[in-house]
Design a protein around this motif. Structure first.
Motif, PDB file in Angstrom:
ATOM      1  N   TRP A 111      15.047 -24.366 -18.587  1.00 45.71           N
ATOM      2  CA  TRP A 111      14.142 -24.007 -19.670  1.00 45.71           C
ATOM      3  C   TRP A 111      14.835 -23.991 -21.027  1.00 45.71           C
ATOM      4  O   TRP A 111      15.988 -23.575 -21.137  1.00 45.71           O
ATOM      5  N   PRO A 112      14.139 -24.416 -22.066  1.00 51.56           N
ATOM      6  CA  PRO A 112      14.697 -24.350 -23.415  1.00 51.56           C
ATOM      7  C   PRO A 112      14.543 -22.954 -24.010  1.00 51.56           C
ATOM      8  O   PRO A 112      13.567 -22.252 -23.744  1.00 51.56           O
ATOM      9  N   HIS A 113      15.518 -22.564 -24.830  1.00 54.20           N
ATOM     10  CA  HIS A 113      15.472 -21.284 -25.529  1.00 54.20           C
ATOM     11  C   HIS A 113      15.692 -21.535 -27.026  1.00 54.20           C
ATOM     12  O   HIS A 113      16.656 -22.203 -27.409  1.00 54.20           O
ATOM     13  N   VAL A 114      14.803 -21.002 -27.848  1.00 52.67           N
ATOM     14  CA  VAL A 114      14.894 -21.167 -29.304  1.00 52.67           C
ATOM     15  C   VAL A 114      15.190 -19.822 -29.954  1.00 52.67           C
ATOM     16  O   VAL A 114      16.214 -19.622 -30.596  1.00 52.67           O
ATOM     17  N   SER A 115      14.291 -18.893 -29.786  1.00 52.69           N
ATOM     18  CA  SER A 115      14.455 -17.516 -30.256  1.00 52.69           C
ATOM     19  C   SER A 115      13.537 -16.657 -29.402  1.00 52.69           C
ATOM     20  O   SER A 115      12.609 -17.179 -28.768  1.00 52.69           O
ATOM     21  N   PRO A 116      13.756 -15.345 -29.352  1.00 54.00           N
ATOM     22  CA  PRO A 116      12.881 -14.508 -28.520  1.00 54.00           C
ATOM     23  C   PRO A 116      11.399 -14.664 -28.849  1.00 54.00           C
ATOM     24  O   PRO A 116      10.564 -14.747 -27.943  1.00 54.00           O
ATOM     25  N   LYS A 117      11.070 -14.737 -30.141  1.00 54.38           N
ATOM     26  CA  LYS A 117       9.665 -14.847 -30.524  1.00 54.38           C
ATOM     27  C   LYS A 117       9.083 -16.191 -30.132  1.00 54.38           C
ATOM     28  O   LYS A 117       7.968 -16.280 -29.583  1.00 54.38           O
ATOM     29  N   ILE A 118       9.827 -17.270 -30.399  1.00 49.31           N
ATOM     30  CA  ILE A 118       9.335 -18.604 -30.057  1.00 49.31           C
ATOM     31  C   ILE A 118       9.294 -18.778 -28.538  1.00 49.31           C
ATOM     32  O   ILE A 118       8.343 -19.374 -27.994  1.00 49.31           O
ATOM     33  N   ASP A 119      10.299 -18.242 -27.831  1.00 48.76           N
ATOM     34  CA  ASP A 119      10.301 -18.343 -26.379  1.00 48.76           C
ATOM     35  C   ASP A 119       9.065 -17.666 -25.781  1.00 48.76           C
ATOM     36  O   ASP A 119       8.460 -18.165 -24.824  1.00 48.76           O
ATOM     37  N   ALA A 120       8.693 -16.516 -26.327  1.00 52.85           N
ATOM     38  CA  ALA A 120       7.524 -15.793 -25.825  1.00 52.85           C
ATOM     39  C   ALA A 120       6.240 -16.589 -26.086  1.00 52.85           C
ATOM     40  O   ALA A 120       5.365 -16.670 -25.214  1.00 52.85           O
ATOM     41  N   LEU A 121       6.129 -17.164 -27.269  1.00 54.85           N
ATOM     42  CA  LEU A 121       4.961 -17.986 -27.575  1.00 54.85           C
ATOM     43  C   LEU A 121       4.895 -19.224 -26.694  1.00 54.85           C
ATOM     44  O   LEU A 121       3.822 -19.620 -26.229  1.00 54.85           O
ATOM     45  N   LEU A 122       6.047 -19.836 -26.462  1.00 59.18           N
ATOM     46  CA  LEU A 122       6.092 -21.018 -25.609  1.00 59.18           C
ATOM     47  C   LEU A 122       5.639 -20.668 -24.196  1.00 59.18           C
ATOM     48  O   LEU A 122       4.887 -21.425 -23.567  1.00 59.18           O
ATOM     49  N   ALA A 123       6.094 -19.518 -23.704  1.00 52.90           N
ATOM     50  CA  ALA A 123       5.725 -19.104 -22.351  1.00 52.90           C
ATOM     51  C   ALA A 123       4.224 -18.873 -22.223  1.00 52.90           C
ATOM     52  O   ALA A 123       3.599 -19.291 -21.243  1.00 52.90           O
ATOM     53  N   SER A 124       3.628 -18.221 -23.213  1.00 56.12           N
ATOM     54  CA  SER A 124       2.211 -17.862 -23.118  1.00 56.12           C
ATOM     55  C   SER A 124       1.282 -19.024 -23.437  1.00 56.12           C
ATOM     56  O   SER A 124       0.233 -19.176 -22.800  1.00 56.12           O
ATOM     57  N   SER A 125       1.653 -19.860 -24.400  1.00 56.91           N
ATOM     58  CA  SER A 125       0.731 -20.911 -24.848  1.00 56.91           C
ATOM     59  C   SER A 125       0.969 -22.258 -24.183  1.00 56.91           C
ATOM     60  O   SER A 125       0.101 -23.134 -24.243  1.00 56.91           O
ATOM     61  N   PHE A 126       2.124 -22.410 -23.532  1.00 61.42           N
ATOM     62  CA  PHE A 126       2.481 -23.733 -23.012  1.00 61.42           C
ATOM     63  C   PHE A 126       2.919 -23.681 -21.543  1.00 61.42           C
ATOM     64  O   PHE A 126       2.285 -24.296 -20.681  1.00 61.42           O
ATOM     65  N   LEU A 127       3.992 -22.939 -21.259  1.00 64.95           N
ATOM     66  CA  LEU A 127       4.549 -22.958 -19.909  1.00 64.95           C
ATOM     67  C   LEU A 127       3.558 -22.439 -18.869  1.00 64.95           C
ATOM     68  O   LEU A 127       3.473 -22.982 -17.760  1.00 64.95           O
ATOM     69  N   SER A 128       2.797 -21.405 -19.224  1.00 67.18           N
ATOM     70  CA  SER A 128       1.834 -20.857 -18.274  1.00 67.18           C
ATOM     71  C   SER A 128       0.705 -21.838 -17.983  1.00 67.18           C
ATOM     72  O   SER A 128       0.141 -21.837 -16.882  1.00 67.18           O
ATOM     73  N   VAL A 129       0.391 -22.695 -18.952  1.00 63.38           N
ATOM     74  CA  VAL A 129      -0.700 -23.664 -18.779  1.00 63.38           C
ATOM     75  C   VAL A 129      -0.277 -24.810 -17.864  1.00 63.38           C
ATOM     76  O   VAL A 129      -1.032 -25.249 -16.989  1.00 63.38           O
ATOM     77  N   ILE A 130       0.951 -25.295 -18.037  1.00 61.61           N
ATOM     78  CA  ILE A 130       1.387 -26.458 -17.254  1.00 61.61           C
ATOM     79  C   ILE A 130       1.984 -26.086 -15.896  1.00 61.61           C
ATOM     80  O   ILE A 130       2.234 -26.969 -15.073  1.00 61.61           O
ATOM     81  N   ARG A 131       2.200 -24.807 -15.649  1.00 62.23           N
ATOM     82  CA  ARG A 131       2.880 -24.386 -14.422  1.00 62.23           C
ATOM     83  C   ARG A 131       2.264 -24.990 -13.161  1.00 62.23           C
ATOM     84  O   ARG A 131       3.008 -25.444 -12.270  1.00 62.23           O
ATOM     85  N   PRO A 132       0.939 -25.023 -12.994  1.00 61.79           N
ATOM     86  CA  PRO A 132       0.379 -25.573 -11.743  1.00 61.79           C
ATOM     87  C   PRO A 132       0.639 -27.062 -11.548  1.00 61.79           C
ATOM     88  O   PRO A 132       0.409 -27.580 -10.448  1.00 61.79           O
ATOM     89  N   TYR A 133       1.100 -27.745 -12.578  1.00 60.72           N
ATOM     90  CA  TYR A 133       1.243 -29.195 -12.513  1.00 60.72           C
ATOM     91  C   TYR A 133       2.672 -29.656 -12.226  1.00 60.72           C
ATOM     92  O   TYR A 133       2.935 -30.848 -12.178  1.00 60.72           O
TER      93      TYR A 133
END
Length: 249
Positions: free
Chosen positions: A134-156
């Motif tokens: 997984w990529p890490h940018v900053s705590p705030k960006i990582d949290a946004l990435l997890a909620s808006s992106f990673l959680s959406v694509i996880r089933p795929y």
């Protein structure tokens, strides 16, 4: 699902957006090999590792099952690209001082792959596999990435990816002599556009877009761009997994 087709789609994007591996990795690898004459880059994609391996080895044989990936590989003296299965190649026995697998070990049929590795690897030769998660940018960006992106694509995601995420601990590793590996960091500097091009190169992203459309992708880009900051590029760090063994008698 034929996993080989995952890397045929958008292979040109894959070539442009994938991170390069740290030079420290190749320096360490070349230093532990009995000779630096020949190396096999297995599952080479379009040659991200191959172009660096040729700086440390006299010749590189690079193979992938995807014709599209090989088509997008560069033409460089000393590197021979070919479309071949990792589990069955046309290489002569005891051909290689080293065998490398970059970001691909989780895709192979181990019952067939490991015998082929031991067939073509020289005595005392080195096997090394690595991958990033997984990529890490900053705590705030990582949290946004997890909620808006990673959680959406996880089933795929294909189920094989979990082997990498778990550090390859569940991959059978038949080398009697395991080599201690160093802690190596993978970092890159990307603009937000480059960062999302990288995210788009993920097979799970493309499958999700095919099924759901790209609204989630655009929404995530807008959310993260709002906190990205004025800097044109930011440092991205990646979790790097590294395992190695020696073909000792």
């Amino acid at each position: 699902m034929d996993i080989h087709t995952l890397f045929d789609d958008k292979s040109d994007l894959y070539a442009k957006s994938r991170p390069q591996y740290p030079q420290e990795l190749y320096e360490w690898l070349s230093g532990i090999c009995p000779s630096n004459k020949s190396v096999w880059d297995v599952g080479c994609g379009n040659g991200q590792a191959s172009v660096d391996l040729i700086r440390f080895f006299e010749s590189v044989q690079s193979t992938d099952v995807s014709p599209s990936q090989i088509k997008n590989a560069p033409s460089i003296n000393g590197i021979t690209f070919s479309v071949q299965q990792a589990e069955r190649t046309n290489f002569a026995s005891q051909s290689f001082d080293a065998i490398c697998v970059a970001q691909a070990l989780h895709w192979f049929d181990y019952e067939a792959f490991w015998p082929e590795v031991f067939r073509v690897l020289k005595p005392e030769g080195v096997f090394c596999a690595w991958g990033y998660c997984w990529p890490h940018v900053s705590p705030k960006i990582d949290a946004l990435l997890a909620s808006s992106f990673l959680s959406v694509i996880r089933p795929y995601w294909p189920e094989q990816n979990k082997l990498l995420w778990d550090g390859y601990v569940d991959v059978p590793f038949p080398f009697k002599t395991r080599i201690a590996t160093p802690q190596i960091s993978l970092t890159m500097h990307l603009s937000i556009e480059q960062f999302f091009a990288y995210l788009h190169s993920w097979s799970a992203t493309r499958r999700c877009v095919d099924m759901q459309g790209n609204a989630f992708f655009n929404a995530s880009f807008n959310q993260i761009s709002s906190v990205w900051g004025a800097a044109e590029s930011r440092q991205i760090s990646m979790d790097l997994v590294l395992i190695a063994g020696k073909n000792a008698s």
